[in-house]
Design a protein around this motif. Structure first.
Motif, PDB file in Angstrom:
ATOM      1  N   LYS A 139       1.045  -8.309  17.848  1.00 50.44           N
ATOM      2  CA  LYS A 139      -0.119  -6.764  16.563  1.00 50.44           C
ATOM      3  C   LYS A 139      -0.144  -6.888  15.428  1.00 50.44           C
ATOM      4  O   LYS A 139       0.763  -6.596  15.162  1.00 50.44           O
ATOM      5  N   ILE A 140      -1.413  -6.874  14.755  1.00 50.88           N
ATOM      6  CA  ILE A 140      -0.806  -6.781  13.033  1.00 50.88           C
ATOM      7  C   ILE A 140      -0.770  -4.877  13.238  1.00 50.88           C
ATOM      8  O   ILE A 140      -0.251  -5.033  11.659  1.00 50.88           O
ATOM      9  N   GLY A 141      -1.253  -4.324  13.841  1.00 52.54           N
ATOM     10  CA  GLY A 141      -1.183  -2.704  13.706  1.00 52.54           C
ATOM     11  C   GLY A 141      -2.255  -2.510  12.700  1.00 52.54           C
ATOM     12  O   GLY A 141      -2.153  -1.383  12.202  1.00 52.54           O
ATOM     13  N   THR A 142      -3.093  -2.932  12.812  1.00 51.91           N
ATOM     14  CA  THR A 142      -4.532  -2.298  12.229  1.00 51.91           C
ATOM     15  C   THR A 142      -5.076  -0.879  12.224  1.00 51.91           C
ATOM     16  O   THR A 142      -4.592  -0.192  13.261  1.00 51.91           O
ATOM     17  N   THR A 143      -5.316  -0.208  11.407  1.00 50.64           N
ATOM     18  CA  THR A 143      -6.152   1.108  11.220  1.00 50.64           C
ATOM     19  C   THR A 143      -7.279   1.285  12.037  1.00 50.64           C
ATOM     20  O   THR A 143      -7.301   2.297  12.381  1.00 50.64           O
ATOM     21  N   GLY A 144      -7.605   0.147  13.890  1.00 53.93           N
ATOM     22  CA  GLY A 144      -8.425   0.328  14.065  1.00 53.93           C
ATOM     23  C   GLY A 144      -9.776   1.007  13.519  1.00 53.93           C
ATOM     24  O   GLY A 144     -10.933   1.751  14.065  1.00 53.93           O
TER      25      GLY A 144
ATOM     26  N   HIS B 123     -12.840   2.641   5.243  1.00 56.15           N
ATOM     27  CA  HIS B 123     -12.284   3.781   5.587  1.00 56.15           C
ATOM     28  C   HIS B 123     -10.640   3.459   5.659  1.00 56.15           C
ATOM     29  O   HIS B 123      -9.910   5.139   6.315  1.00 56.15           O
ATOM     30  N   ASN B 124     -10.592   2.113   5.861  1.00 60.60           N
ATOM     31  CA  ASN B 124      -9.086   2.530   6.457  1.00 60.60           C
ATOM     32  C   ASN B 124      -7.854   2.745   5.242  1.00 60.60           C
ATOM     33  O   ASN B 124      -6.364   3.208   5.076  1.00 60.60           O
ATOM     34  N   ALA B 125      -8.335   3.155   3.980  1.00 57.99           N
ATOM     35  CA  ALA B 125      -7.725   3.280   2.411  1.00 57.99           C
ATOM     36  C   ALA B 125      -7.407   5.079   2.918  1.00 57.99           C
ATOM     37  O   ALA B 125      -8.196   5.452   3.383  1.00 57.99           O
TER      38      ALA B 125
ATOM     39  N   ALA C 295      -7.709  -0.563  -2.915  1.00 61.13           N
ATOM     40  CA  ALA C 295      -6.993  -0.309  -2.351  1.00 61.13           C
ATOM     41  C   ALA C 295      -5.409  -0.896  -1.070  1.00 61.13           C
ATOM     42  O   ALA C 295      -6.016  -2.221  -1.721  1.00 61.13           O
ATOM     43  N   GLN C 296      -4.829  -0.534  -1.081  1.00 60.63           N
ATOM     44  CA  GLN C 296      -3.941  -1.292   0.248  1.00 60.63           C
ATOM     45  C   GLN C 296      -3.067  -1.630  -1.406  1.00 60.63           C
ATOM     46  O   GLN C 296      -2.680  -1.334  -2.206  1.00 60.63           O
ATOM     47  N   GLY C 297      -2.642  -2.825  -0.742  1.00 66.19           N
ATOM     48  CA  GLY C 297      -1.549  -3.385  -2.230  1.00 66.19           C
ATOM     49  C   GLY C 297      -1.505  -4.930  -2.089  1.00 66.19           C
ATOM     50  O   GLY C 297      -1.887  -5.747  -0.872  1.00 66.19           O
TER      51      GLY C 297
ATOM     52  N   ARG D  19       6.005   0.221   4.339  1.00 63.46           N
ATOM     53  CA  ARG D  19       4.903  -0.641   5.245  1.00 63.46           C
ATOM     54  C   ARG D  19       4.712  -0.082   6.578  1.00 63.46           C
ATOM     55  O   ARG D  19       5.820   1.067   6.890  1.00 63.46           O
ATOM     56  N   VAL D  20       3.335  -0.055   6.467  1.00 59.26           N
ATOM     57  CA  VAL D  20       2.607   0.599   7.923  1.00 59.26           C
ATOM     58  C   VAL D  20       1.815  -0.533   8.672  1.00 59.26           C
ATOM     59  O   VAL D  20       2.214  -1.199   7.500  1.00 59.26           O
ATOM     60  N   GLY D  21       2.138  -0.200  10.155  1.00 60.08           N
ATOM     61  CA  GLY D  21       1.866  -1.755  10.685  1.00 60.08           C
ATOM     62  C   GLY D  21       3.237  -2.324  10.666  1.00 60.08           C
ATOM     63  O   GLY D  21       3.824  -2.411  10.165  1.00 60.08           O
TER      64      GLY D  21
ATOM     65  N   PHE E   1       0.012 -10.572   8.966  1.00 57.49           N
ATOM     66  CA  PHE E   1      -0.093  -9.197   8.742  1.00 57.49           C
ATOM     67  C   PHE E   1      -0.138  -8.383   7.188  1.00 57.49           C
ATOM     68  O   PHE E   1      -0.118  -8.490   6.501  1.00 57.49           O
ATOM     69  N   VAL E   2      -1.774  -8.594   7.681  1.00 58.07           N
ATOM     70  CA  VAL E   2      -2.778  -8.494   6.125  1.00 58.07           C
ATOM     71  C   VAL E   2      -3.944  -8.118   6.091  1.00 58.07           C
ATOM     72  O   VAL E   2      -4.294  -7.483   7.542  1.00 58.07           O
ATOM     73  N   THR E   3      -4.884  -7.361   5.361  1.00 58.46           N
ATOM     74  CA  THR E   3      -5.976  -6.886   5.677  1.00 58.46           C
ATOM     75  C   THR E   3      -6.990  -7.516   5.378  1.00 58.46           C
ATOM     76  O   THR E   3      -6.344  -9.077   5.096  1.00 58.46           O
ATOM     77  N   SER E   4      -8.055  -7.481   5.267  1.00 58.99           N
ATOM     78  CA  SER E   4      -8.643  -8.779   5.572  1.00 58.99           C
ATOM     79  C   SER E   4      -9.564  -8.387   4.192  1.00 58.99           C
ATOM     80  O   SER E   4     -10.641  -9.593   4.532  1.00 58.99           O
TER      81      SER E   4
ATOM     82  N   GLY F 299       1.042  -1.449   0.123  1.00 61.84           N
ATOM     83  CA  GLY F 299       0.327  -0.168   0.188  1.00 61.84           C
ATOM     84  C   GLY F 299       0.873   1.060  -0.039  1.00 61.84           C
ATOM     85  O   GLY F 299       2.054   1.215  -0.083  1.00 61.84           O
ATOM     86  N   ASP F 300      -0.014   2.284  -0.284  1.00 65.11           N
ATOM     87  CA  ASP F 300       0.912   3.406  -0.019  1.00 65.11           C
ATOM     88  C   ASP F 300       2.313   3.530  -1.332  1.00 65.11           C
ATOM     89  O   ASP F 300       3.248   4.241  -1.194  1.00 65.11           O
ATOM     90  N   GLU F 301       1.869   3.682  -2.501  1.00 67.64           N
ATOM     91  CA  GLU F 301       2.547   3.145  -3.330  1.00 67.64           C
ATOM     92  C   GLU F 301       2.543   4.401  -4.053  1.00 67.64           C
ATOM     93  O   GLU F 301       3.268   4.827  -5.394  1.00 67.64           O
TER      94      GLU F 301
ATOM     95  N   GLY G 171      -1.320   8.970  10.077  1.00 62.59           N
ATOM     96  CA  GLY G 171      -0.164   9.407  10.423  1.00 62.59           C
ATOM     97  C   GLY G 171       0.641   9.067  10.731  1.00 62.59           C
ATOM     98  O   GLY G 171       1.973   9.536  11.178  1.00 62.59           O
ATOM     99  N   ARG G 172       0.539   7.672  10.272  1.00 64.00           N
ATOM    100  CA  ARG G 172       2.139   6.974  11.618  1.00 64.00           C
ATOM    101  C   ARG G 172       2.615   6.866  10.876  1.00 64.00           C
ATOM    102  O   ARG G 172       2.924   7.062   9.007  1.00 64.00           O
ATOM    103  N   LYS G 173       4.031   7.164  10.808  1.00 64.64           N
ATOM    104  CA  LYS G 173       6.217   7.097  10.594  1.00 64.64           C
ATOM    105  C   LYS G 173       5.424   5.283   9.391  1.00 64.64           C
ATOM    106  O   LYS G 173       5.423   4.773  10.055  1.00 64.64           O
TER     107      LYS G 173
END
Ligand code: IMP
Length: 431
Positions: A126-131, A37-39, A223-225, A272-274, A237-240, A12-14, A302-304
């Motif tokens: 943790k997966i580090g989801t966007t919550g 809306h995680n994207a 969305a995502q990658g 990569r985030v998360g 460690f992926v989205t769903s 993602g974020d390409e 806003g995560r690095k």
């Protein structure tokens, strides 16, 4: 078929925003087919900045139809808020140009609560989801507990579905020590917005079939990658959702032959985030420099972002699985000024060499990259609009990437500006 699907080839974020905007300006219909809306991406048009999460990119351009397909999980409150924010910038949004699949599943407050509670319960891993409640909403869809857009039409059924969903989840929330959710208040809150949401509800598969018959140009906006794909990514460690091009069909209700060209957006390095494995991640000042030059912070959270060298093995695998015809290579200018650059061309795991990224979580964590080093360039590539504007070493870097991934560069993006693009192949041209 001149329809195009745009998907991310990494985590993602390409830099999909700019390319999708450029392509959506030439499309008649723009379709989101997975995620929610995680994207997030930012579009800058005529100096006005738009931050989109759930709305398809076509929405900011007049005369297009934007479609949120059945494969998307929709937080109705987030949707209405985003419509309001974008509308406040003077964009025309209404049922005439925004179609929401009536069979799309809804993200409800319980899903966000579960996302947080489950992530906390995961301990160290943790997966580090966007919550945003994306995972729990997809779980409900597959468990057939989901509440869908069309359910908003019937009060009694809606009530029953919310109660049924909460019987299950409240037991879990209680077990996790989290506060339970009151079905009555969710019902009341949904009733308050249902008419507004239902105004956009549509039989999307039919709308798309009509567009196809009229030979309209359809852009499928991923969305995502690919490496975040629930089947093909770095599981768990992926989205769903499935993020590959095949999902454009499932997530919209069009047949698999509806996509004529798949464009894979590919960053000239990796981020990569998360959490999750990332073989070429850099923990030194080179990684810091990539992050600073590339402004690598998440649009939604806003995560690095974690940064590293280009991983040709991972991208080749992703493009193969995603059926990608050509790539749009982005952010090449971030690499300006590096004396030398590294490209990952293989992995070593327990003394064995791999030319692919294996599925085992343990192997993925253990994989150390085998690098090829190539000379960098000191000149600026920022804003280049033709190959002739690029330093020879930058052209060599791009050509080497093409060779290693086995897919040609269709577009090269050299700045966030729309016109700073080198077009090699027009994805919308009939094949
Ligand atoms: P979720 O999609 O919120 O469940 O998050 C699952 C994983 O996907 C986490 O590692 C997120 O950081 C990642 N993720 C989700 N959406 C995006 C995105 O749009 N860009 C990059 N990473 C994402």
């Amino acid at each position: 078929m001149a329809n195009v699907a745009v998907i991310g080839s990494q985590w993602g974020d390409e830099g999909k925003g700019k390319i999708v905007d450029w392509l959506s300006s030439r499309a008649d219909v723009v379709v989101r087919f997975q995620g929610g809306h995680n994207a997030g991406h930012t579009l800058v048009i005529d100096g006005v900045e738009y931050k989109l999460s759930l709305l398809p990119s076509g929405i900011v351009r007049g005369g297009k139809v934007s479609v949120i397909g059945n494969g998307v999980v929709v937080d109705p409150w987030a949707l209405l808020k985003e419509i309001e924010t974008v509308r406040a910038k003077g964009v025309d949004i209404g049922p005439h140009n925004l179609k929401l699949a009536e069979n799309a599943n809804l993200i409800l407050p319980v899903h966000q609560k579960l996302d947080a509670a489950l992530e906390a319960a995961r301990g160290k891993v943790k997966i580090g989801t966007t919550g945003r409640g994306i995972g729990p909403a997809y779980e409900d869809k597959v468990s057939r507990r989901g509440v869908r857009v069309c359910d908003l039409r019937d009060e009694a059924l809606l009530k029953e579905k919310i109660e049924n969903q909460l019987i299950h989840h409240n037991a879990l929330l209680k077990g996790l020590g989290a506060e339970e959710i009151d079905a009555g208040s969710v019902f009341k809150d949904l009733m308050a917005i249902k008419d507004e949401v239902l105004a956009y509800a549509d039989v999307v598969w039919k709308t798309l079939d009509e567009a196809k018959t009229e030979r309209k140009k359809i852009l499928f906006e991923g969305a995502q990658g690919i490496m975040l794909d629930v089947d093909h990514g770095t599981y768990p460690f992926v989205t769903s959702s499935n993020t590959i091009s095949g999902q454009a069909s499932t997530g919209s209700g069009m047949g698999p032959k509806s996509v004529g060209y798949v464009l894979g957006i590919t960053k000239a390095y990796t981020t990569r985030v998360g959490t999750g494995p990332f073989p070429t991640e850099l923990f030194d000042d080179v990684g810091e420099r990539l992050g600073a030059r590339g402004h690598e912070f998440g649009v939604v959270t806003g995560r690095k972002r974690r940064c590293g060298w280009f991983d040709a093995v991972l991208v080749r695998q992703a493009l193969t699985i995603g059926g990608v015809d050509g790539i749009a290579l982005t952010k090449l200018d971030v690499l300006d000024g590096f004396e030398e650059l590294k490209i990952c061309v293989g992995y070593e795991i327990d003394g064995k060499t791999y030319d692919y990224y294996p599925s085992s979580q343990l192997d993925q964590e253990k994989a150390t990259p085998v690098y090829e080093t190539i000379p960098g360039w000191s000149e600026s590539t920022f804003g280049a609009r033709s190959w002739a504007d690029l330093p020879a070493a930058a052209v060599k870097y791009v050509r080497r990437i093409e060779e290693l991934i086995g897919v040609p560069v269709a577009l090269l993006s050299t700045s966030p500006e729309r016109d700073d693009t080198i077009l090699v192949t027009d994805p919308f041209a009939d094949k």
